[in-house]
Design a protein around this motif. Structure first.
Motif, PDB file in Angstrom:
ATOM      1  N   PRO A 389      -9.579  -3.269   6.529  1.00 18.35           N
ATOM      2  CA  PRO A 389      -8.911  -3.114   5.958  1.00 18.35           C
ATOM      3  C   PRO A 389      -8.566  -3.028   4.834  1.00 18.35           C
ATOM      4  O   PRO A 389      -8.658  -4.385   5.010  1.00 18.35           O
ATOM      5  CB  PRO A 389      -7.629  -1.975   6.290  1.00 18.35           C
ATOM      6  N   ILE A 390      -8.506  -2.904   3.236  1.00 13.02           N
ATOM      7  CA  ILE A 390      -8.130  -3.741   2.807  1.00 13.02           C
ATOM      8  C   ILE A 390      -6.858  -3.017   1.728  1.00 13.02           C
ATOM      9  O   ILE A 390      -6.239  -2.308   1.811  1.00 13.02           O
ATOM     10  CB  ILE A 390      -9.315  -2.899   0.814  1.00 13.02           C
ATOM     11  N   ALA A 391      -5.904  -4.298   1.030  1.00 12.60           N
ATOM     12  CA  ALA A 391      -4.675  -4.416   0.555  1.00 12.60           C
ATOM     13  C   ALA A 391      -5.366  -4.230  -0.956  1.00 12.60           C
ATOM     14  O   ALA A 391      -5.073  -5.758  -1.525  1.00 12.60           O
ATOM     15  CB  ALA A 391      -3.571  -4.867   0.787  1.00 12.60           C
ATOM     16  N   ALA A 392      -4.954  -2.844  -2.207  1.00 11.76           N
ATOM     17  CA  ALA A 392      -6.211  -3.580  -3.706  1.00 11.76           C
ATOM     18  C   ALA A 392      -5.362  -3.981  -3.935  1.00 11.76           C
ATOM     19  O   ALA A 392      -4.347  -3.344  -4.330  1.00 11.76           O
ATOM     20  CB  ALA A 392      -6.716  -2.176  -3.294  1.00 11.76           C
ATOM     21  N   TRP A 393      -6.370  -5.004  -4.882  1.00 14.30           N
ATOM     22  CA  TRP A 393      -4.671  -5.384  -6.075  1.00 14.30           C
ATOM     23  C   TRP A 393      -6.292  -5.659  -6.887  1.00 14.30           C
ATOM     24  O   TRP A 393      -6.435  -7.166  -7.223  1.00 14.30           O
ATOM     25  CB  TRP A 393      -4.123  -6.536  -5.363  1.00 14.30           C
TER      26      TRP A 393
END
Length: 482
Positions: A389-393
């Motif tokens: 999963p992604i932690a979007a920045w």
């Protein structure tokens, strides 16, 4: 190197070949890498592949390739041309990296004639020459339509969702019948690319719009499981200009999906961070990397570091400067500054990597449970394919749109920084909160479960009989047809 490349080509051209493929990538790392992966796949079908680029950029993609591709790159004929390169200054902005544009343009300007010479030689002996090129290299391949036995295909290194957004912004076209549809939150491109890059894209587009290049088809590095709506939209748009145009969604490329849960038995020369990952618990590590064209100011790096430390989450942080025009230049390098004593305080929890790191191996490792990312398309596809999963920045270009796909549409990530707040500093408390949400909460476990399930489906899609594999097989059959 140019003369040597020409001599090798002449030797190989002494015997005829039914089909040869010429690959022309845009000289930016994620674009170079995707077309190198595609070259590897095509050559595995016993089709000769010629990879055309500058000496510098060909060396760059080979030096950064994962070990599996490096073992087989001898199957690909590289054509290295000693093109002058702009020595870009250290970046000072996080929009599209304008500091690299002079280097891009220098390469593109000087590749047109070498490409034409290669095509001239190959077309004499091959029954069919298949040119696969990045749309940002249209000006380089503009002469391909002058050869009767040559076909030209565009390989898109960005998401079809990005192309839909581009068409939406220019023509006002929508998918859905009301303003509240699920695609309404996709941000405009207006503030994600510079006017300089927008003009460059328009210049490259004119070679297709004015029918200087006749495009036989489009290849997308995506999967119908992810973006069928946008793929169908793009096919309809393309057929408005040419009803015979073909399209294949062949992603994620099999060279990516093969890295899931590889054997922990290390070989000499593999990166030290993999040994560190081997010692960590399953899904316990947050991988942090913001790509090759992005950097953060020291103030933001400090906030990120403090937030990570407070979260107590294990992490592997690739902290390096953005690429310059020449990635091998050993001149001035900006070394991002961490808070004093940070690495000593977190040494039981985290590791900071200052050089190039093997992203596929990291994402495919069982210890990696999350990915803090700029959401470049290459990174997104790798993350999805390997179930992380992604932690979007997001920072610039297509990244804000990719972040919406990952978090709002596919629901396999969380947003650390909203695009509307792109000019604001992300505080350490916000970093701490979202890192914990992804890595230490029930919500994070649910997101991770969805990511793992989707990754499993994507890996099936590239296997024998899978939807992406069938489209790849269809493309190979098409270019090798009698």
């Amino acid at each position: 190197m140019a003369n040597q490349s020409q001599e090798n080509l002449e030797k190989k051209s002494s015997s005829s070949s039914a089909v040869v493929v010429v690959v022309v990538p845009f000289p930016s790392q994620s674009h170079l890498n995707q077309l190198f992966n595609l070259s590897h796949i095509i050559s595995s079908h016993d089709i000769p592949v010629h990879y055309v680029g500058s000496t510098l950029h060909n060396a760059q993609v080979k030096s950064r390739a994962n070990q599996a591709l490096n073992d087989t790159k001898k199957m690909i004929q590289f054509h290295d041309f000693p093109i002058p390169h702009f020595q870009s200054p250290l970046p000072n902005d996080i929009k599209f990296p304008s500091h690299l544009m002079p280097s891009f343009e220098a390469t593109i300007k000087h590749l047109q004639q070498p490409f034409y010479d290669i095509l001239t030689m190959l077309s004499k002996t091959a029954t069919r020459v298949v040119v696969i090129h990045d749309p940002l290299m249209n000006s380089v391949v503009q002469d391909s339509s002058t050869f009767p036995n040559t076909e030209s295909y565009q390989f898109h290194c960005v998401s079809p969702l990005y192309h839909f957004t581009y068409v939406r912004d220019i023509l006002g076209v929508q998918i859905g019948h009301d303003a509240d549809n699920k695609y309404a939150n996709i941000p405009s491109l207006e503030k994600s690319i510079t006017s300089e890059f927008e003009a460059f894209v328009a210049y490259q587009d004119q070679f297709v719009n004015q029918h200087i290049i006749k495009t036989s088809g489009h290849l997308y590095n995506t999967c119908r499981l992810l973006e069928s709506t946008f793929l169908d939209f793009m096919l309809e748009m393309n057929r408005e200009s040419d009803e015979n145009v073909k399209m294949w969604a062949i992603g994620p490329l099999k060279t990516v999906t093969s890295f899931k849960n590889r054997s922990p038995n290390r070989v000499n020369g593999e990166h030290k961070c993999l040994e560190w990952l081997d010692k960590q618990e399953s899904n316990s590590v947050l991988y942090i990397s913001f790509g090759t064209t992005t950097f953060m100011k020291d103030e933001q790096i400090r906030e990120l570091a403090v937030g990570l430390e407070k979260s107590g989450v294990k992490f592997l942080w690739v902290l390096r400067d953005a690429d310059k025009g020449n990635v091998f230049d050993e001149g001035e390098v900006r070394r991002p500054q961490l808070p004093q004593g940070f690495e000593d305080r977190v040494k039981e929890k985290g590791i900071v990597v200052r050089d190039w790191a093997p992203q596929l191996e990291i994402l495919g490792h069982s210890s990696t449970g999350g990915f803090m990312s700029h959401c470049g398309w290459n990174s997104c596809l790798e993350s999805i394919s390997l179930g992380v999963p992604i932690a979007a920045w997001s920072m610039h270009s297509d990244q804000p749109i990719n972040a919406v796909l990952m978090t709002d549409l596919l629901k396999i990530g969380v947003v650390i920084r909203e695009w509307a707040k792109k000019d604001e500093l992300v505080s350490s408390s916000v970093v701490e909160e979202f890192v914990k949400r992804l890595m230490k909460s029930e919500e994070g476990n649910e997101v991770r479960k969805r990511a793992e399930e989707l990754g499993y489906e994507l890996r099936k899609a590239t296997a024998q009989g899978g939807v992406s594999r069938l489209e790849l097989d269809s493309f190979i059959a098409h270019i090798t047809r009698s």
